[in-house]
Design an enzyme around this catalytic site. Structure first.
Site: not given
Ligand code: 5GP
Length: 204
Positions: A115-116, A111
């Protein structure tokens, strides 16, 4: 939140360096990639350039689509925001099903950003369920196929995560870049790639 623009060249370099740094070709040796769309598609293809081919040739890249949304969960009468992941696309081995199965594979989930960690944790959970189901279908015990999962992300944001990944996955967790919490702007989202690249180079 501050924004950080990232160029294709910067991504290329980060991937190249991380494959060496983590010795991915000598240690994890993936033989199947599963890219989480849409952000994981281009990184997976770029990463493949630096990975050793298997005896069957280029490492296949399968695609899954996951989307994350906030919903109000009613927990004990108290409304509080929850985070849900939805499958928008799942594995489809199509005609090559007999050749490409998950069992016994060394699978690298790709991926763009952790982020979270909600999306990655969900992907791992669902893929492990698929492996177990396939094992049962073939008369095996759960875990018997010794299928191994790893995770590759371009960016891991150093922040408290909402979900954890299992220990066995964290042994094979590769982040090309670890960084403070900020909003990353990726080149595949750019409408004007020249000005995007200029902004990325200014940050470098
Ligand atoms: P998670 O919070 O589940 O780790 O991330 C979920 C999704 O949020 C990521 O796959 C991505 O698509 C989007 N995302 C989170 N942080 C960012 C960021 O800083 N930039 C972008 N473009 N997308 C993000």
């Amino acid at each position: 939140m501050s924004k950080l623009h990232i160029s294709y060249n910067q991504i290329h370099e980060s991937i190249r360096q991380s494959v060496d740094r983590y010795h991915i070709n000598d240690n994890f040796k993936p033989d199947l990639m599963i890219a989480i769309g849409g952000g994981g598609f281009i990184p997976a293809r770029m990463l493949r350039t630096f990975l050793k081919k298997t005896e069957r040739g280029n490492i296949p890249i399968q695609a899954i689509g996951l989307s994350l949304y906030e919903e109000l969960a009613n927990a004990g009468g108290e409304e509080k925001p929850g985070t849900q992941v939805q499958k928008t696309q799942w594995l489809n081995f199509g005609a090559s099903h007999s050749e490409i199965s998950l069992l016994g594979r060394r699978i690298l989930i790709v991926d763009e950003v952790d982020d979270t960690r909600t999306t990655l944790a969900y992907a791992v959970e669902e893929l492990k369920k698929d492996v177990e189901a396939e094992e049962v279908r073939r008369g095996m015990k759960p875990g018997e196929s010794k299928t191994t999962f790893g995770v590759f992300v371009l960016h891991n944001k150093l922040k408290p995560k909402k979900r954890d990944l299992p220990e066995d996955i964290m042994k094979n967790y590769f982040a090309a870049v670890e960084m403070p919490d900020q909003w990353l702007v990726y080149p595949w989202d750019a409408l004007d790639i020249e000005s995007h690249t200029e902004l990325a180079n200014k940050n470098a």
